[in-house]
Enzyme design. Structure first.
Site, PDB file in Angstrom:
ATOM      1  N   SER A  47       0.143  -5.483  -6.480  1.00 14.28           N
ATOM      2  CA  SER A  47      -0.899  -4.472  -6.315  1.00 14.28           C
ATOM      3  C   SER A  47      -0.746  -3.371  -7.358  1.00 14.28           C
ATOM      4  O   SER A  47       0.367  -3.083  -7.820  1.00 14.28           O
ATOM      5  CB  SER A  47      -0.734  -3.880  -4.909  1.00 14.28           C
ATOM      6  N   TYR A  64       4.593  -0.297   2.618  1.00 20.40           N
ATOM      7  CA  TYR A  64       3.828  -1.438   2.104  1.00 20.40           C
ATOM      8  C   TYR A  64       3.984  -1.537   0.585  1.00 20.40           C
ATOM      9  O   TYR A  64       4.337  -2.580   0.039  1.00 20.40           O
ATOM     10  CB  TYR A  64       2.335  -1.317   2.470  1.00 20.40           C
ATOM     11  N   LYS A 117       5.860  -4.421  -2.165  1.00 15.17           N
ATOM     12  CA  LYS A 117       5.324  -5.082  -3.375  1.00 15.17           C
ATOM     13  C   LYS A 117       6.297  -4.906  -4.537  1.00 15.17           C
ATOM     14  O   LYS A 117       6.539  -5.832  -5.300  1.00 15.17           O
ATOM     15  CB  LYS A 117       3.944  -4.499  -3.733  1.00 15.17           C
TER      16      LYS A 117
HETATM   17  P1  NAD Z   1      -5.319 -10.607   4.444  1.00  8.63           P
HETATM   18  O1  NAD Z   1      -4.595  -9.872   5.519  1.00  8.63           O
HETATM   19  O2  NAD Z   1      -6.766 -10.833   4.599  1.00  8.63           O
HETATM   20  O3  NAD Z   1      -4.613 -12.027   4.190  1.00  8.63           O
HETATM   21  C1  NAD Z   1      -3.237 -12.217   4.355  1.00  8.63           C
HETATM   22  C2  NAD Z   1      -3.063 -13.445   5.234  1.00  8.63           C
HETATM   23  O4  NAD Z   1      -1.665 -13.691   5.398  1.00  8.63           O
HETATM   24  C3  NAD Z   1      -3.652 -13.275   6.626  1.00  8.63           C
HETATM   25  O5  NAD Z   1      -4.518 -14.353   6.900  1.00  8.63           O
HETATM   26  C4  NAD Z   1      -2.442 -13.277   7.559  1.00  8.63           C
HETATM   27  O6  NAD Z   1      -2.733 -13.892   8.792  1.00  8.63           O
HETATM   28  C5  NAD Z   1      -1.418 -14.050   6.742  1.00  8.63           C
HETATM   29  N1  NAD Z   1      -0.024 -13.707   7.015  1.00  8.63           N
HETATM   30  C6  NAD Z   1       0.562 -12.476   7.032  1.00  8.63           C
HETATM   31  N2  NAD Z   1       1.865 -12.591   7.328  1.00  8.63           N
HETATM   32  C7  NAD Z   1       2.122 -13.914   7.480  1.00  8.63           C
HETATM   33  C8  NAD Z   1       3.289 -14.666   7.789  1.00  8.63           C
HETATM   34  N3  NAD Z   1       4.466 -14.084   8.031  1.00  8.63           N
HETATM   35  N4  NAD Z   1       3.190 -16.015   7.871  1.00  8.63           N
HETATM   36  C9  NAD Z   1       2.010 -16.625   7.647  1.00  8.63           C
HETATM   37  N5  NAD Z   1       0.871 -15.973   7.353  1.00  8.63           N
HETATM   38  C10 NAD Z   1       0.930 -14.625   7.290  1.00  8.63           C
HETATM   39  O7  NAD Z   1      -4.996  -9.840   3.082  1.00  8.63           O
HETATM   40  P2  NAD Z   1      -5.697  -9.978   1.655  1.00  8.63           P
HETATM   41  O8  NAD Z   1      -6.554  -8.793   1.450  1.00  8.63           O
HETATM   42  O9  NAD Z   1      -6.260 -11.335   1.490  1.00  8.63           O
HETATM   43  O10 NAD Z   1      -4.423  -9.793   0.736  1.00  8.63           O
HETATM   44  C11 NAD Z   1      -3.698 -10.913   0.238  1.00  8.63           C
HETATM   45  C12 NAD Z   1      -2.515 -10.403  -0.547  1.00  8.63           C
HETATM   46  O11 NAD Z   1      -2.968  -9.531  -1.580  1.00  8.63           O
HETATM   47  C13 NAD Z   1      -1.519  -9.590   0.276  1.00  8.63           C
HETATM   48  O12 NAD Z   1      -0.220  -9.886  -0.183  1.00  8.63           O
HETATM   49  C14 NAD Z   1      -1.873  -8.153  -0.069  1.00  8.63           C
HETATM   50  O13 NAD Z   1      -0.776  -7.297   0.073  1.00  8.63           O
HETATM   51  C15 NAD Z   1      -2.289  -8.294  -1.527  1.00  8.63           C
HETATM   52  N6  NAD Z   1      -3.201  -7.234  -1.979  1.00  8.63           N
HETATM   53  C16 NAD Z   1      -4.382  -7.022  -1.292  1.00  8.63           C
HETATM   54  C17 NAD Z   1      -5.234  -6.015  -1.707  1.00  8.63           C
HETATM   55  C18 NAD Z   1      -6.518  -5.735  -0.960  1.00  8.63           C
HETATM   56  O14 NAD Z   1      -7.081  -4.644  -1.111  1.00  8.63           O
HETATM   57  N7  NAD Z   1      -7.048  -6.652  -0.154  1.00  8.63           N
HETATM   58  C19 NAD Z   1      -4.903  -5.228  -2.822  1.00  8.63           C
HETATM   59  C20 NAD Z   1      -3.712  -5.486  -3.504  1.00  8.63           C
HETATM   60  C21 NAD Z   1      -2.861  -6.504  -3.069  1.00  8.63           C
END
Ligand code: NAD
Length: 335
Positions: free
Chosen positions: A125, A150, A154
């Site tokens: 991120s 959080y 990362k």
């Molecule tokens: P999201 O929460 O929609 O998707 C993450 C998925 O991982 C979920 O479906 C959840 O059920 C699953 N999950 C979490 N912990 C788990 C575990 N221990 N075992 C199995 N499954 C698990 O999030 P997203 O927005 O799709 O983000 C995806 C990645 O991108 C994450 O790592 C997040 O930190 C990173 N990210 C997201 C954003 C954003 O704004 N959406 C920005 C920067 C980075």
């Protein structure tokens, strides 16, 4: 056939990436424990791609369950999305965040070690940069002290991956530093799931537009930006999804063991510009008010994306209106 393991593949970014992977001919296995997603997303993925997609409901912190998946499948590469991602919640429950985000990663890297898996793409991120002194942010900017548990997960995960990659000759890992993902698939069948109060601006706007929330509070109207509101680099989730395929392909040929890339459009939009774009594509007038600044918000950030362009051959193509249009279509389909 060798497969790509997509962790968190039923989540927001993972589901869109799964569609792009399948459309490109990759065979994928999705692992997700549904902690922040719904099983219906699996059906939608099959509907969009007209293909059967293997899914396992597994918690990645469960080492034995993870080992079983690797034992039973010939996995060639991993795209690791699964994590807890709510900044505010991470302040209240830091241990949950460290346990989930770090243990999951270590379990996967152990499998890379024991099963000779040499391609790994990680969701990082732009929070790793904090509020940079100069804009746009390039990858050579120093990482700042994380502002939340959080954000710290990362940074720690990036360091763990880098250290591991130094210990394994053939292992190639890439961290992708997302700016602000927004929008939804053009089908309107998948998007960002509204579980609880949205942390992100765009779902908050679409929920307000749909009448599910009274009004949008815009935090801060006195920042040093052209209209006084914060500026972020919003990137369409489909552009983001495609970048993961470019990263997988790059991992095939990269010389370094570890590399990291900004993924954004390179253009900053203010909160008010996002609201105006929503009003334009929806034809609605959004109920919003400008209130005081929120602690922890940085004034502005947007990416220098030239490294991703040069090495991954990737650039974002979709604009803000298309993000807002697709997010609005998704919101209307949810009701
Ligand atoms: P999201 O929460 O929609 O998707 C993450 C998925 O991982 C979920 O479906 C959840 O059920 C699953 N999950 C979490 N912990 C788990 C575990 N221990 N075992 C199995 N499954 C698990 O999030 P997203 O927005 O799709 O983000 C995806 C990645 O991108 C994450 O790592 C997040 O930190 C990173 N990210 C997201 C954003 C954003 O704004 N959406 C920005 C920067 C980075």
């Amino acid at each position: 056939m060798k497969k790509v393991l997509v962790t968190g593949g039923l989540g927001f970014i993972g589901s869109h990436t799964s569609v792009e992977l399948v459309n490109k001919g990759y065979q994928i296995i999705i692992v997700d424990n549904l902690s922040n997603s719904k099983i219906e997303v699996h059906d939608k993925l099959e509907q969009i791609t007209s293909k059967q997609i293997t899914f396992h409901d597994i918690d990645l912190t469960d080492r034995e369950a993870v080992a079983r998946i690797f034992h039973e499948n010939e996995i060639e590469s991993i795209i690791h999305f699964a994590a807890f991602k709510a900044v505010g919640e991470s302040v209240d429950k830091p241990l949950d965040y460290y346990r989930n985000n770090i243990d999951s990663l270590i379990n996967l890297l152990e499998m890379c070690d024991s099963h000779n898996i040499n391609k790994f793409v990680f969701s990082s991120s732009c929070t790793v940069y904090g509020q940079p002194d100069k804009l746009p942010v390039t990858e050579s900017f120093p990482k700042m002290q994380a502002e939340s548990p959080y954000g710290n997960t990362k940074q720690i995960c990036e360091e763990i991956i880098e250290d591991f990659s130094k210990s394994k000759k053939r292992f190639k890992a890439i961290s992708l530093r997302y700016f602000n993902p927004a929008g939804a698939h053009e089908s309107g069948l998948i998007g960002e799931l509204p579980l609880g109060v949205p942390n992100n601006l765009v779902p908050f706007i679409t929920q307000t537009g749909a009448g599910l929330r009274d009004k949008l509070n815009v935090f801060g109207g006195d920042y040093n930006t052209h209209d006084g509101t914060c500026i972020r680099d919003f990137i369409h989730v489909v552009d983001l999804a495609i970048a993961h395929i470019s990263a997988l392909e790059y991992a095939e040929k990269m010389e370094e063991n570890y590399d990291f890339f900004n993924l954004g459009t390179g253009k900053g939009y203010s909160v008010i510009e996002v609201v105006k774009s929503f009003e334009k594509v929806s034809g609605l007038s959004l109920n919003y008010q400008i209130v005081g600044r929120r602690s922890g918000d940085i004034e502005q950030i947007y990416a220098d994306t030239s490294k991703a362009k040069e090495r991954l051959g990737w650039v974002a193509e979709l604009d803000l209106d298309s993000m807002m249009e697709s997010a609005w279509r998704w919101q209307k389909n949810l009701q």
